[in-house]
Design a protein around this motif. Structure first.
Motif, mmCIF file in Angstrom:
data_model
loop_
_atom_site.group_PDB
_atom_site.id
_atom_site.type_symbol
_atom_site.label_atom_id
_atom_site.label_comp_id
_atom_site.label_asym_id
_atom_site.label_seq_id
_atom_site.Cartn_x
_atom_site.Cartn_y
_atom_site.Cartn_z
ATOM 1 N N GLY A 68 -21.751 9.676 -68.374
ATOM 2 C CA GLY A 68 -23.083 10.263 -68.076
ATOM 3 C C GLY A 68 -24.349 9.487 -67.911
ATOM 4 N N TRP A 142 -18.191 5.323 -61.881
ATOM 5 C CA TRP A 142 -19.349 5.895 -60.732
ATOM 6 C C TRP A 142 -19.270 7.250 -60.741
ATOM 7 C CZ3 TRP A 142 -18.593 1.888 -56.564
ATOM 8 C CH2 TRP A 142 -18.893 0.694 -56.583
ATOM 9 N N VAL A 143 -18.142 7.897 -60.819
ATOM 10 C CA VAL A 143 -17.902 9.397 -60.356
ATOM 11 C C VAL A 143 -17.406 10.177 -61.735
ATOM 12 C CG1 VAL A 143 -17.066 11.148 -58.743
ATOM 13 C CG2 VAL A 143 -17.037 8.526 -58.114
ATOM 14 N N PHE A 144 -16.072 9.806 -62.008
ATOM 15 C CA PHE A 144 -15.578 10.538 -63.232
ATOM 16 C C PHE A 144 -16.350 10.313 -64.617
ATOM 17 C CE2 PHE A 144 -10.944 10.185 -61.236
ATOM 18 C CZ PHE A 144 -11.619 11.116 -60.372
ATOM 19 N N GLY A 146 -19.508 9.618 -64.715
ATOM 20 C CA GLY A 146 -20.915 10.406 -64.838
ATOM 21 C C GLY A 146 -21.950 9.192 -64.528
ATOM 22 N N ALA A 150 -22.119 10.312 -59.596
ATOM 23 C CA ALA A 150 -22.206 11.557 -59.917
ATOM 24 C C ALA A 150 -23.586 12.022 -59.882
ATOM 25 C CB ALA A 150 -21.585 11.652 -61.421
ATOM 26 N N LYS A 151 -24.466 11.061 -60.405
ATOM 27 C CA LYS A 151 -25.822 11.558 -60.628
ATOM 28 C C LYS A 151 -26.628 11.786 -59.181
ATOM 29 C CE LYS A 151 -29.885 9.698 -62.787
ATOM 30 N NZ LYS A 151 -30.642 8.367 -63.007
ATOM 31 N N LEU A 155 -19.455 14.688 -55.063
ATOM 32 C CA LEU A 155 -18.150 15.384 -55.752
ATOM 33 C C LEU A 155 -16.942 14.705 -55.349
ATOM 34 C CD1 LEU A 155 -19.226 19.283 -54.982
ATOM 35 C CD2 LEU A 155 -19.732 17.782 -57.165
ATOM 36 N N ASP A 156 -16.105 14.830 -56.410
ATOM 37 C CA ASP A 156 -14.809 14.030 -56.246
ATOM 38 C C ASP A 156 -13.903 14.657 -57.207
ATOM 39 O OD1 ASP A 156 -12.455 12.734 -55.514
ATOM 40 O OD2 ASP A 156 -13.389 10.754 -56.163
ATOM 41 N N TYR A 338 -19.443 20.990 -62.960
ATOM 42 C CA TYR A 338 -20.487 20.355 -62.069
ATOM 43 C C TYR A 338 -21.503 21.319 -61.825
ATOM 44 C CZ TYR A 338 -16.323 17.136 -61.660
ATOM 45 O OH TYR A 338 -15.242 16.240 -62.150
ATOM 46 N N ASP A 355 -24.306 12.847 -49.513
ATOM 47 C CA ASP A 355 -23.716 12.371 -50.630
ATOM 48 C C ASP A 355 -22.392 11.869 -50.615
ATOM 49 O OD1 ASP A 355 -26.409 12.932 -51.730
ATOM 50 O OD2 ASP A 355 -25.959 14.612 -52.796
ATOM 51 N N GLN A 356 -21.482 12.837 -49.963
ATOM 52 C CA GLN A 356 -20.096 12.450 -49.734
ATOM 53 C C GLN A 356 -20.323 11.223 -48.945
ATOM 54 O OE1 GLN A 356 -19.653 14.621 -52.283
ATOM 55 N NE2 GLN A 356 -17.368 14.370 -51.216
#
Ligand SMILES: Nc1ncnc2c1ncn2[C@@H]1O[C@H](COP(=O)(O)OP(=O)(O)O)[C@@H](O)[C@H]1O
Ligand SMILES: Nc1ncnc2c1ncn2[C@@H]1O[C@H](COP(=O)(O)OP(=O)(O)O)[C@@H](O)[C@H]1O
Ligand SMILES: Nc1ncnc2c1ncn2[C@@H]1O[C@H](COP(=O)(O)OP(=O)(O)O)[C@@H](O)[C@H]1O
Lengths: 418, 112, 418, 418, 112, 112
Positions: A68, A142-144, A146, A150-151, A155-156, A338, A355-356
């Motif tokens: 995170g 980067w995603v999972f 945090g 993610a910030k 979404l993934d 989320y 964002d995606q």
């Protein structure tokens, strides 16, 4: 609240996702020529060995350490399997570690379909290990983990970018650097045993429930929704692929059914816990049609993506990640960890879509570049290079890399023990 | 001694075997082969790529017979293997100089 | 009470039952001739695609809408995936929908064993879809959906009637209308690769735990009892089949072991959550022996039930449904959502048996008649009919329906890319 | 506390372990010559039939009756499936019975790898049944049933001694008494289809999560730790085996990858819920290397352990059971039903190691002797003995024992129906 | 009539087929065989045990031709199958006394 | 030149190969075939239906040799392949008019 029910589901999901790698091995294995069957199986099974160890020693910590932080990379907090066993939570950190290990295993394994029939096994060993540390762990963070994506708000759910775009981009770099198989595209290289491919597809579909519905982390309503979406997208994509195939080629094929289902599973991966209602049908059908068309590109552009990893995983991952910007539904979202967010079709405007798109292309760019660097480095450094010789390619990977043959069905035995 | 070699359609093998039995042939050797000729092959499609395969599955039947029986055997085979469709195959006869039964060492007609 | 533990089990069960359809594909596939292998696989895998979509759009609602009405058919309450996602119950309706989807998929897939080697793929597509809507959904409503059979008092824990008698009756209608395979019964048509069949049997046994123990709907004692009964009936039926086979034919065969186990699994399906103690052994052993004898009938009566769907599923389903009238045990029953009831041997008199008989024969009659109507209709309407031409049958379904071959193991490559 | 979450996990684990036996059948089946493929499959599948029945009727009771008596054998408390269904605990006794049934099934099945290609099927049937009652149930009582070994303080989480040393010792006795395969070791007897072996290895790895993590009995932290250890040991053992293979033979083989993983899974079995941190890597790597070296012994000592059951299961089981004496960690232990205890490396001194050694060798001694007695008895009593004739061995088990063939891929049909 | 039999490397089959087409050969029969000769086989390793396999995969091509065409056909095959590496194989010619097309009963050159 | 063709039991191939080596034969071509003769086939049973298979697996060995070596080669094969049980097979000799080594174009004895 008791955690046993959630544990039961995530333990089960971990087993299911682990089982996907053998499934993938057979899905791919059926498509190569018989002389390369074991080579294909080995590249996949070996990932279960090497990546498990790397993940426990350092990979998980690099991806999920410093959770995170909104940043680029984890730390060494959990390295050497440290601090994973916490009895009060039923060892939840260890549970997360092993569940994510199965993702770390299968992601590079996806690449084997692109480089089929021509990579030295020793080069694969090096590539696999380096790629996992230098590409997979960062992108997962980067995603999972945090990190920055993610910030930002991308979404993934279960890895549309982290797993599929990531592996697909690496596959593209790899086939460009490795070059075409000898004889391609003039020489015919049809599948040697499609029943393996169908068996693999069955195992993949089965295991994907753990992949997507397990990504809810709990045995809750979001897990149920993800499970439903997974099945429905796979089904719709199978129908989509077969429909266009029937129109264009005159036949609905079993390879098409298997490929379509996988394309749908890929595309629904980022969306699984975030969309609802009829959405999985639309996302799946789109993936089935688009991926079928995408795999024809390689003949035009002349890159030998042998078993269509680019066409199915890169393109399918992009389809899913971008369509999520349209279909995301905050009623389902809200259940997870989320922020609740809607897509274009659900009244949320273009914010999520942007964002995606950023997340997808950043993943593509980083993975493509870094994979190329690793491979060019190995090509320069490894004494025998990264590709087998022409003679070895003729003889096949089974014999030259592993000193084995796949099939010895005949009655004629003539073999001497040394 | 003659060697009669026939290339036939796989599903006619049982008929040919029966017909050879009727003319007194007690032994034969068969194998799977692929044939190319007037009969068209087939097309396969994998992920949008089309492949043509010109060869079609056939069975080769080999029978060693006494000189005098060759014509009769050719006829028996040809009769049984005929479907009147393209691809029924060929029968040809070649000379054999000697033949031995491995188990007994018998030679010539006794070896059959 | 928390629902996570129950969710974990039903999610797992859904995955297990979904996996049964690939298992069935290989169970059957190993038994056909090699030229029809892919045709068989395709008919089964395609059911995962088409039926998932139909079930989500309308099938589930027709079966489970208007739940408990004691009537003939559901409604459109849940059509178009409506109203399935209810966060407060952890999306329990969606969970029920997807669990039941896997039953809807495998039931028509069972029929493929009967019609092996001779149905046009396009005719199968039509039949599959129509049958699911016109036969499966109604019959599922009668019992599972709280329709007239349930109201009458008939029991069917996991689908002895809904799944097995239903599919078996359709299979009988189909083989009569389609006719025999060319050459049958004179020409030998032995299995082309029994290891596939054994693999499929292993997957089926594994998945059947989800089928039967999942039908408890909860991870409770009834689920445990159903699990135990499932395993024990399969085992006893394997022994029963092998014993009579050994006596009659002189050998215990692997095909017999696999077939016996499946016969036992079929027979225990309606009984799984309703019987206890030694009962599964008796039911299983009876099924093993009776089904072995039943499959010999086709040679006498001259219908080409190619892989014995009638002999195993129709007969096995009848054995189980009727024996439940003898063995039902109200101590176990009481745990479920059903009324506690005993059978003849357990002091409950003949009441249940009569209901079972009525339900079984009603299912048989409806399915047989309706399946025949659908097939005769398709035969009349489809331009090329429902059966492949003689030439296509000679060449095999793989090449003629799907333009593919199953096995290309040889060294001799001679194929040209267009 | 609710039990549903735990039930969900143990039901799932039971299904997973049951699925291991088909997995084992294919793991072994790929390694025999094609004429013995079905014979191998049959010996394994038949165990699912026969042992399920024996276990329900008497085996479970002999092993788990009189629980915790510190003695030699159970009693008839649960015989004939009595007293297993207790609604208040969600039928927990029945759950334990069926979970343990899957262990009772696979343990004797492990022996089939040693005796491959030469045992009469009828002799196998007798041996299987007698061994289960006379060897498996008693030994299971000693440890799992709270018998003398458990009382002494020996640990065996999921069956290092009960399953692997036990089966390995029986295998050694069996190959000595049965004698070598005709032609061994001069004649080459290479694997007929390694993809089956890899498929089997994949299923085994998958199922082993149920075997080890299910042995916690609950979906708790110990289950998680056992799951993690299982995966990590398999991975490290694969790498260890491949490394030494590469050094000695020049190639890393797919059979080596599969064999190494299995060796690691065997060795971690007794340790899975009792060790933590990096320990599974060390235990796994040791097993990979040691088992590879151990399988070379048979050529020196001239016993035909055909598929290396002694080298992998006996030796791997010993490695794990003894190393537990070094690595046991009381923080993890404490979660289970066992007393918390440490090993040599964790500050607990040599106490545990001594108990482990006693338990291992007692298991070895009893199993070896008793298996020999059973086999010699059968040899004397069975009219046709325990071994097929030379002619039957030449023709293969498939044809002579089961009147079937595995593969009929050719186009040339010439078979007459009687 | 002559029977030309060639043992060639499997991957040269397409070239040989094309080359035969050019010299007017309209039919042939091929089969998978294993050859032993100067070309070395390979080694396999299973759990530390090493095995040598001396036979290498080859394809046998059989063409029945008119007497006058035999030399040309031999040349066409040999030219197309040559890779200049050990193991390219052999072509040999044997006499054929008669040949029949099963479908029509035609004999001799008409049967080809 | 002669072509020696032998039909033998599959498990005798290694012995035949060794024996041919001893008489100086450096090359041969082998293939899997099915034989029908005095040796009985087998019976298979599937779900109560019984099938008889008359053909038994055999291996065909082909060796082209110099005229003068033919007798010796036949003997070597027959000696090595004999088990004295029914089904040991046959060896026969047919004339070869020419032989070419594809790699070099050498002909006749040099091609062997
Ligand atoms: N010249 C030839 N030499 C050897 N085999 C041949 C030749 N011509 C045809 N054949 C074999 O005979 C088979 C049937 O020939 P084809 O031309 O298709 O049909 P038909 O004999 O009915 O005219 C071919 O598949 C091939 O195996
Ligand atoms: N005397 C022979 N009789 C029959 N076939 C032969 C003979 N010698 C060689 N062959 C076949 O020819 C193939 C090539 O022979 P080889 O000696 O390896 O190479 P080359 O022909 O290039 O010298 C062999 O694999 C075998 O199939
Ligand atoms: N007339 C024949 N022509 C060609 N091959 C034959 C003939 N007779 C027998 N064979 C082959 O020889 C093999 C052995 O023959 P068989 O009669 O069984 O035993 P034996 O040669 O010992 O008397 C057969 O399986 C077949 O392959």
């Amino acid at each position: 609240m008791d955690y046993q029910g959630d544990h039961a589901w995530i333990l089960t999901s971990s087993a299911l996702v682990l089982f996907m790698t053998p499934g993938l091995a057979f899905f791919y294995g059926g498509m190569v020529r018989s002389k390369n069957m074991l080579g294909m199986l080995m590249q996949n099974f070996f990932s279960m060995g090497l990546i498990s160890v790397i993940w426990g020693v350092v990979g998980f910590s690099l991806a999920f350490g410093n959770f995170g932080d909104g940043g680029l990379l984890g730390d060494f907090e959990f390295a050497w399997m440290r601090d994973l066993f916490d009895p009060s939570s039923g060892a939840r950190p260890a549970l997360d570690m092993i569940y994510q290990a199965t993702f770390a295993i299968i992601t590079p394994a996806l690449i084997t379909g692109a480089i089929a029939d021509r990579m030295r096994f020793s080069a694969w060993v090096w590539f696999l290990g380096l790629w996992s540390i230098l590409v997979y762990s960062p992108v997962a963070h980067w995603v999972f983990g945090g990190g920055w994506m993610a910030k930002m708000g991308a979404l993934d759910f279960a890895g549309g970018a982290v797993v599929h775009i990531n592996a697909g981009a690496a596959a593209l770099a790899a086939v460009i650097i490795l070059g075409k198989r000898k004889g391609w595209p003039k020489t015919a290289m049809p599948p040697h045993m499609l029943p393996w491919t169908l068996l693999g597809a069955g195992i993949l579909w089965f295991g994907w429930f753990g992949f997507n519905a397990g990504s809810a982390g709990l045995a809750n309503g979001q897990a149920v929704q993800a499970f439903v979406n997974t099945n429905m997208a796979a089904a719709a994509a199978m129908l989509g692929w077969l429909a266009v195939e029937r129109l264009k080629d005159g036949h609905a094929t079993t390879l098409g059914a298997a490929s379509g289902a996988v394309a749908g599973l890929v595309a629904i991966t980022p969306c699984a816990g975030f969309v609802s209602g009829m959405s999985p049908f639309y996302i799946g059908a789109a993936a089935g049609v688009i991926c079928y068309l995408a795999i024809q590109l390689k003949f035009k552009l002349q890159y030998d993506d042998s078993l269509d990893v680019v066409g199915v995983h890169l393109v399918g991952g992009l389809v899913g990640s971008l369509l999520l910007g349209f279909f995301a539904d905050d009623v389902v979202n809200a259940l997870g960890q989320y922020a609740a967010v809607d897509g274009v079709f659900t009244g949320g405007g273009w914010g999520l879509f942007k964002d995606q798109a950023v997340a997808s292309f950043a993943t593509f760019g980083y993975s493509f570049a870094m994979s190329a660097i690793i491979l060019l480095g190995l090509k320069a450094v490894l004494p025998k290079g990264i590709r087998v010789t022409e003679d070895e390619e003729d003889q096949g990977l089974d014999l030259t890399q592993h000193a084995e043959v796949s099939y010895a069905l005949g009655d004629m035995g003539s073999m001497a023990r040394e | 001694m003659k060697l009669v070699t026939a290339i036939i359609k796989p599903h006619k093998l049982d008929d040919v075997k029966a017909s050879l039995g009727e003319v007194g042939v007690a032994g034969m050797t068969v194998s799977e082969v692929r044939g190319f000729g007037r009969q068209r092959g087939h097309t396969e499609t994998y992920r949008g790529a089309e492949y043509t395969v010109d060869f079609v599955p056939k069975v080769r039947v080999e029978v060693v017979v006494d000189d005098g029986d060759a014509a009769k055997v050719v006829e028996a085979i040809a009769g049984a293997a005929r479907t009147d469709k393209i691809g029924d195959g060929k029968v040809w006869v070649t000379p054999v100089e000697s033949i031995t039964r491995i188990r007994t060492g018998e030679a010539g007609a006794d070896a059959l």
